[in-house]
Motif scaffolding. Structure first.
Motif, mmCIF file in Angstrom:
data_model
loop_
_atom_site.group_PDB
_atom_site.id
_atom_site.type_symbol
_atom_site.label_atom_id
_atom_site.label_comp_id
_atom_site.label_asym_id
_atom_site.label_seq_id
_atom_site.Cartn_x
_atom_site.Cartn_y
_atom_site.Cartn_z
ATOM 1 N N SER A 28 26.492 12.682 -4.741
ATOM 2 C CA SER A 28 25.548 13.213 -3.758
ATOM 3 C C SER A 28 25.366 14.716 -3.941
ATOM 4 C CB SER A 28 26.048 12.923 -2.338
ATOM 5 O OG SER A 28 27.137 13.773 -2.023
ATOM 6 N N GLN B 25 28.111 17.389 -5.364
ATOM 7 C CA GLN B 25 27.819 18.295 -6.480
ATOM 8 C C GLN B 25 28.144 19.736 -6.087
ATOM 9 O OE1 GLN B 25 23.768 17.833 -7.817
ATOM 10 N NE2 GLN B 25 23.942 15.610 -7.844
ATOM 11 N N ASN C 85 9.854 3.476 -10.867
ATOM 12 C CA ASN C 85 10.466 3.541 -9.543
ATOM 13 C C ASN C 85 11.954 3.879 -9.629
ATOM 14 O OD1 ASN C 85 8.023 2.928 -8.348
ATOM 15 N ND2 ASN C 85 8.447 0.742 -8.211
ATOM 16 N N ALA C 86 12.650 3.315 -10.604
ATOM 17 C CA ALA C 86 14.075 3.609 -10.783
ATOM 18 C C ALA C 86 14.281 5.072 -11.151
ATOM 19 C CB ALA C 86 14.675 2.698 -11.849
ATOM 20 N N CYS C 87 13.417 5.608 -11.993
ATOM 21 C CA CYS C 87 13.507 7.030 -12.364
ATOM 22 C C CYS C 87 13.296 7.919 -11.142
ATOM 23 C CB CYS C 87 12.486 7.378 -13.443
ATOM 24 S SG CYS C 87 12.876 6.704 -15.061
ATOM 25 N N LYS D 72 13.844 7.195 -8.003
ATOM 26 C CA LYS D 72 15.018 7.090 -7.126
ATOM 27 C C LYS D 72 16.181 7.918 -7.660
ATOM 28 C CE LYS D 72 14.051 2.607 -5.094
ATOM 29 N NZ LYS D 72 14.458 1.193 -4.986
ATOM 30 N N ALA D 73 16.386 7.907 -8.969
ATOM 31 C CA ALA D 73 17.485 8.682 -9.569
ATOM 32 C C ALA D 73 17.250 10.179 -9.396
ATOM 33 C CB ALA D 73 17.631 8.328 -11.048
ATOM 34 N N ILE D 74 16.027 10.615 -9.554
ATOM 35 C CA ILE D 74 15.694 12.038 -9.387
ATOM 36 C C ILE D 74 15.906 12.447 -7.926
ATOM 37 C CG2 ILE D 74 13.796 13.710 -9.442
ATOM 38 C CD1 ILE D 74 12.718 12.063 -11.880
ATOM 39 N N GLU D 75 15.455 11.614 -7.007
ATOM 40 C CA GLU D 75 15.634 11.913 -5.575
ATOM 41 C C GLU D 75 17.105 11.907 -5.196
ATOM 42 O OE1 GLU D 75 13.053 8.959 -3.936
ATOM 43 O OE2 GLU D 75 11.315 10.294 -3.990
ATOM 44 N N ALA D 76 17.899 11.028 -5.796
ATOM 45 C CA ALA D 76 19.327 10.972 -5.522
ATOM 46 C C ALA D 76 20.027 12.248 -5.960
ATOM 47 C CB ALA D 76 19.967 9.763 -6.193
ATOM 48 N N ALA D 77 19.452 12.936 -6.938
ATOM 49 C CA ALA D 77 20.022 14.213 -7.392
ATOM 50 C C ALA D 77 19.600 15.363 -6.482
ATOM 51 C CB ALA D 77 19.586 14.502 -8.823
#
Length: 105
Positions: A2, A6, A90-92, A94-99
């Motif tokens: 999260s 980080q 969509n997966a990309c 979500k991964a960017i937003e999770a960062a």
């Protein structure tokens, strides 16, 4: 990891370079107070860390256009690549937003 994890890992790494023990850092510097930290300096760093992340926006490439129905199609297999591309996009996002970064369509 999260955004907060980080940040805390970065604080721990930097303060360990100065000779502090991780347990000291966690107790004395990373103690929570509301949505921030009880240590004023660390709380300010947390604020600026969040601000720095909020201004970064990743622009996604355009979504693939839905293919037209082929005239002699036997099944929906012509749509497989389109749906796979949509799922990957969509997966990309979500991964960017999770960062902790923003994504534009």
């Amino acid at each position: 990891m999260s955004l907060r994890e980080q940040f805390e890992a970065a604080v721990i790494a930097r303060m360990k370079e100065s000779g502090f023990l991780e347990v000291e850092i966690r107790v004395e510097c990373l103690g929570r107070s509301g949505g921030g930290y009880s240590d004023g300096s660390v709380d300010a760093y947390w604020h600026f860390w969040n601000e720095s992340r909020s201004v970064v926006v990743v622009e996604m490439p355009p979504a693939p256009a839905e293919p037209e129905e082929p005239e002699c199609a036997i099944d929906d297999s012509h749509m497989d690549a389109y749906h796979a591309a949509q799922r990957m996009r969509n997966a990309c996002a979500k991964a960017i937003e999770a960062a902790g970064l923003k994504v534009t369509p």
